[in-house]
Design a protein around this motif. Structure first.
Motif, PDB file in Angstrom:
ATOM      1  N   ALA A  30      29.809  35.352  37.865  1.00  0.00           N
ATOM      2  CA  ALA A  30      29.709  34.086  37.838  1.00  0.00           C
ATOM      3  C   ALA A  30      28.521  33.539  37.371  1.00  0.00           C
ATOM      4  O   ALA A  30      27.457  33.312  38.433  1.00  0.00           O
ATOM      5  N   TYR A  31      28.049  33.378  36.341  1.00  0.00           N
ATOM      6  CA  TYR A  31      26.891  33.049  35.650  1.00  0.00           C
ATOM      7  C   TYR A  31      26.979  31.650  35.191  1.00  0.00           C
ATOM      8  O   TYR A  31      27.611  31.251  34.192  1.00  0.00           O
ATOM      9  N   ARG A  32      26.473  30.714  36.015  1.00  0.00           N
ATOM     10  CA  ARG A  32      26.637  29.089  35.642  1.00  0.00           C
ATOM     11  C   ARG A  32      27.949  28.671  35.264  1.00  0.00           C
ATOM     12  O   ARG A  32      28.025  27.942  34.550  1.00  0.00           O
ATOM     13  N   GLU A  33      28.861  29.047  36.274  1.00  0.00           N
ATOM     14  CA  GLU A  33      30.208  29.018  35.957  1.00  0.00           C
ATOM     15  C   GLU A  33      30.848  27.753  36.894  1.00  0.00           C
ATOM     16  O   GLU A  33      31.811  27.942  37.394  1.00  0.00           O
ATOM     17  N   ASP A  34      29.897  26.924  37.378  1.00  0.00           N
ATOM     18  CA  ASP A  34      30.310  26.040  38.543  1.00  0.00           C
ATOM     19  C   ASP A  34      31.620  25.207  38.182  1.00  0.00           C
ATOM     20  O   ASP A  34      32.347  24.808  39.070  1.00  0.00           O
ATOM     21  N   ALA A  35      32.008  25.015  36.799  1.00  0.00           N
ATOM     22  CA  ALA A  35      33.166  24.223  36.305  1.00  0.00           C
ATOM     23  C   ALA A  35      34.359  24.913  36.751  1.00  0.00           C
ATOM     24  O   ALA A  35      35.450  24.358  36.708  1.00  0.00           O
ATOM     25  N   VAL A  36      34.323  26.471  36.988  1.00  0.00           N
ATOM     26  CA  VAL A  36      35.562  27.089  36.807  1.00  0.00           C
ATOM     27  C   VAL A  36      35.700  27.992  37.763  1.00  0.00           C
ATOM     28  O   VAL A  36      36.823  28.544  38.277  1.00  0.00           O
ATOM     29  N   ILE A  37      34.600  28.361  38.627  1.00  0.00           N
ATOM     30  CA  ILE A  37      34.718  29.385  39.684  1.00  0.00           C
ATOM     31  C   ILE A  37      35.511  29.173  40.928  1.00  0.00           C
ATOM     32  O   ILE A  37      36.294  30.380  41.331  1.00  0.00           O
ATOM     33  N   LEU A  38      35.809  27.889  41.315  1.00  0.00           N
ATOM     34  CA  LEU A  38      36.216  27.576  42.616  1.00  0.00           C
ATOM     35  C   LEU A  38      37.939  27.901  42.228  1.00  0.00           C
ATOM     36  O   LEU A  38      38.498  28.520  43.067  1.00  0.00           O
ATOM     37  N   PRO A  39      38.552  27.351  41.265  1.00  0.00           N
ATOM     38  CA  PRO A  39      40.037  27.743  41.257  1.00  0.00           C
ATOM     39  C   PRO A  39      40.173  29.072  40.943  1.00  0.00           C
ATOM     40  O   PRO A  39      41.055  29.848  41.368  1.00  0.00           O
ATOM     41  N   THR A  40      39.376  30.058  40.444  1.00  0.00           N
ATOM     42  CA  THR A  40      39.351  31.342  40.234  1.00  0.00           C
ATOM     43  C   THR A  40      39.240  31.913  41.573  1.00  0.00           C
ATOM     44  O   THR A  40      40.115  33.000  41.714  1.00  0.00           O
ATOM     45  N   ALA A  41      38.448  31.863  42.447  1.00  0.00           N
ATOM     46  CA  ALA A  41      38.115  32.284  43.456  1.00  0.00           C
ATOM     47  C   ALA A  41      39.493  32.249  44.430  1.00  0.00           C
ATOM     48  O   ALA A  41      40.012  33.226  45.275  1.00  0.00           O
ATOM     49  N   ARG A  42      39.830  30.990  44.509  1.00  0.00           N
ATOM     50  CA  ARG A  42      40.908  30.507  45.208  1.00  0.00           C
ATOM     51  C   ARG A  42      42.162  31.336  44.802  1.00  0.00           C
ATOM     52  O   ARG A  42      43.136  31.760  45.782  1.00  0.00           O
ATOM     53  N   ALA A  43      42.630  31.605  43.490  1.00  0.00           N
ATOM     54  CA  ALA A  43      43.676  32.320  43.049  1.00  0.00           C
ATOM     55  C   ALA A  43      43.579  33.696  43.399  1.00  0.00           C
ATOM     56  O   ALA A  43      44.721  34.274  43.823  1.00  0.00           O
ATOM     57  N   ALA A  44      42.501  34.244  43.346  1.00  0.00           N
ATOM     58  CA  ALA A  44      42.277  35.752  43.762  1.00  0.00           C
ATOM     59  C   ALA A  44      42.371  36.045  45.153  1.00  0.00           C
ATOM     60  O   ALA A  44      43.001  37.125  45.512  1.00  0.00           O
ATOM     61  N   LEU A  45      42.109  34.776  45.992  1.00  0.00           N
ATOM     62  CA  LEU A  45      42.365  35.101  47.404  1.00  0.00           C
ATOM     63  C   LEU A  45      43.821  34.899  47.828  1.00  0.00           C
ATOM     64  O   LEU A  45      44.242  35.457  48.772  1.00  0.00           O
ATOM     65  N   GLN A  46      44.514  34.088  47.048  1.00  0.00           N
ATOM     66  CA  GLN A  46      46.009  34.078  47.393  1.00  0.00           C
ATOM     67  C   GLN A  46      46.773  34.900  46.817  1.00  0.00           C
ATOM     68  O   GLN A  46      47.768  34.531  46.366  1.00  0.00           O
ATOM     69  N   GLN A  47      46.797  36.188  47.418  1.00  0.00           N
ATOM     70  CA  GLN A  47      47.362  37.235  46.951  1.00  0.00           C
ATOM     71  C   GLN A  47      48.661  37.630  47.972  1.00  0.00           C
ATOM     72  O   GLN A  47      48.375  37.510  49.158  1.00  0.00           O
ATOM     73  N   GLN A  48      49.629  37.885  47.524  1.00  0.00           N
ATOM     74  CA  GLN A  48      50.723  38.357  48.323  1.00  0.00           C
ATOM     75  C   GLN A  48      50.751  39.814  48.565  1.00  0.00           C
ATOM     76  O   GLN A  48      51.369  40.800  48.249  1.00  0.00           O
ATOM     77  N   TYR A  49      49.437  40.141  49.252  1.00  0.00           N
ATOM     78  CA  TYR A  49      49.404  41.620  49.385  1.00  0.00           C
ATOM     79  C   TYR A  49      48.698  41.775  50.763  1.00  0.00           C
ATOM     80  O   TYR A  49      47.863  40.802  51.149  1.00  0.00           O
ATOM     81  N   PRO A  50      48.891  42.987  51.324  1.00  0.00           N
ATOM     82  CA  PRO A  50      48.292  43.029  53.008  1.00  0.00           C
ATOM     83  C   PRO A  50      46.893  42.722  53.067  1.00  0.00           C
ATOM     84  O   PRO A  50      45.923  43.120  52.368  1.00  0.00           O
ATOM     85  N   GLN A  51      46.604  41.689  53.753  1.00  0.00           N
ATOM     86  CA  GLN A  51      45.220  41.410  54.126  1.00  0.00           C
ATOM     87  C   GLN A  51      44.374  42.688  54.912  1.00  0.00           C
ATOM     88  O   GLN A  51      44.990  43.561  55.534  1.00  0.00           O
ATOM     89  N   GLY A  52      43.133  42.805  54.333  1.00  0.00           N
ATOM     90  CA  GLY A  52      42.472  43.779  54.764  1.00  0.00           C
ATOM     91  C   GLY A  52      42.584  45.047  53.915  1.00  0.00           C
ATOM     92  O   GLY A  52      41.768  45.994  53.812  1.00  0.00           O
TER      93      GLY A  52
END
Length: 361
Positions: A30-52
């Motif tokens: 993320a190089y100077r991506e303040d406008a878009v990085i937060l929705p991307t990070a949150r979507a990547a975290l919200q995976q229906q995949y085993p934690q860990g």
């Protein structure tokens, strides 16, 4: 933890029967991506995949303190490098160098990419077929305006021709810079060799030189933001053309060995880098046909036939839902965009190493 298979032939390995989910490292430069990085990070975290079994790592380069504070509160790994000269390649190298855990696969996303909650579940299924390199189906998440529409149309044509079509005839799919997945062992051993702004083309060269097949996972979607302004489109295409020229010059010395060893994938990739950009052909072919018609009408027949076949091929490569009046209306914008591109061809830099990213608002 059991590691991913090292078999490099994509279709040679069958399901290995493992019950334990694979471990994924998702890297988001993320190089100077303040406008878009937060929705991307949150979507990547919200995976229906085993934690860990998966980690999201954001390489925050030259972003605002407020953005970094929010990122630091999320359950992800936040890297804060201080590059003298930023690049996506350096961000990937930094993430791997500072990762101590072991993973089966590395996933590369851009800062504007949005993935669905079942993204990793789908990737896990594909990885069990022994693929060491996977390109997901990157598709437009916006079509606001003619420029964004053209960008999205171009991407889908590439998906049809250079990814799905190539896989159908047994060739490797083309990488596209994000929505990529690699065997972690392979990626960690090769990421240090990236040097230019065309890191996806460098990865392709490494993979094809070693005979690693690139699989196209058409059903795994990665939403990507398309450029919406003429200036952004022009700058993006100039950077891509610079990367294409770099790739061609890097691939040419290996063609003799590829021919001797029957590495058709490598030869095919070299020929792709020598192609004139499709947007230019779509404008220049009708113009050339019209000019030839003025001076030699009999000779113009073959030019108009070539133009017709080319246009019909592009139409056939478009997904049916995109064959609509909005798409044809967007083509009106293309001659002006190509004109700007031709005027700025002198700005091509075959030594370009700058970070390739899209400006967002």
């Amino acid at each position: 933890m059991k590691k991913a298979k090292s078999n490099v032939q994509a279709d040679a390995a069958a399901d290995d029967g493992r019950q334990e989910p694979y471990h994924f490292l998702i890297i988001i430069p993320a190089y100077r991506e303040d406008a878009v990085i937060l929705p991307t990070a949150r979507a990547a975290l919200q995976q229906q995949y085993p934690q860990g079994h998966f980690t999201v790592a954001v390489v925050s380069d030259h972003q605002q303190e407020a953005t970094n504070r929010v990122l630091a509160k999320l359950p992800l790994t936040l890297f804060l490098p201080h590059f003298e000269k930023s690049s996506k390649a350096r961000a990937l190298q930094y993430a791997v160098a500072h990762t101590t855990s072991r993973y089966d696969y590395a996933v590369i996303l851009d800062a504007d990419n949005i993935v669905r909650p079942d993204f990793l579940c789908q990737l896990d299924t594909v990885c069990r077929h022994g693929h060491s390199a996977i390109q997901c189906h990157r598709t437009a998440k916006n079509s606001d305006g003619h420029v964004a529409m053209l960008d999205g149309l171009s991407e889908e044509i590439n998906n049809t021709v250079f990814r799905r079509g190539h896989n159908r005839v047994g060739l490797s799919a083309a990488l596209i810079g994000s929505g990529m997945c690699f065997s972690y062992d392979w990626f960690s051993n090769h990421v240090g060799g990236l040097q230019t702004a065309g890191e996806d083309r460098e990865l392709e060269k490494m993979l094809l030189t070693e005979g690693v097949h690139i699989h196209y996972a058409e059903h795994i979607h990665v939403m990507d933001e398309k450029v919406a302004s003429s200036s952004g489109f022009q700058q993006q295409r100039l950077r891509w053309m610079s990367a294409q020229l770099q790739s061609l010059l890097a691939l040419l010395p290996g063609c003799r060995a590829a021919l001797l060893h029957g590495n058709i994938d490598y030869i095919d990739k070299t020929l792709q880098q020598a192609l004139i950009p499709r947007s230019m052909l779509l404008v220049l072919l009708p113009v050339a046909s019209a000019v030839v018609t003025l001076f030699s009408p009999p000779a113009s027949v073959k030019w108009w036939c070539l133009t017709t076949v080319f246009c019909l091929s592009l139409l056939a490569a478009l997904p049916k839902p995109m064959r609509n009046m909005r798409a044809f209306a967007a083509l009106v914008k293309l001659p002006a965009l190509v004109g700007l591109l031709l005027r700025n061809m002198s700005h091509l830099d075959r030594h370009n190493r700058d970070f390739i990213h899209t400006q967002h608002t």
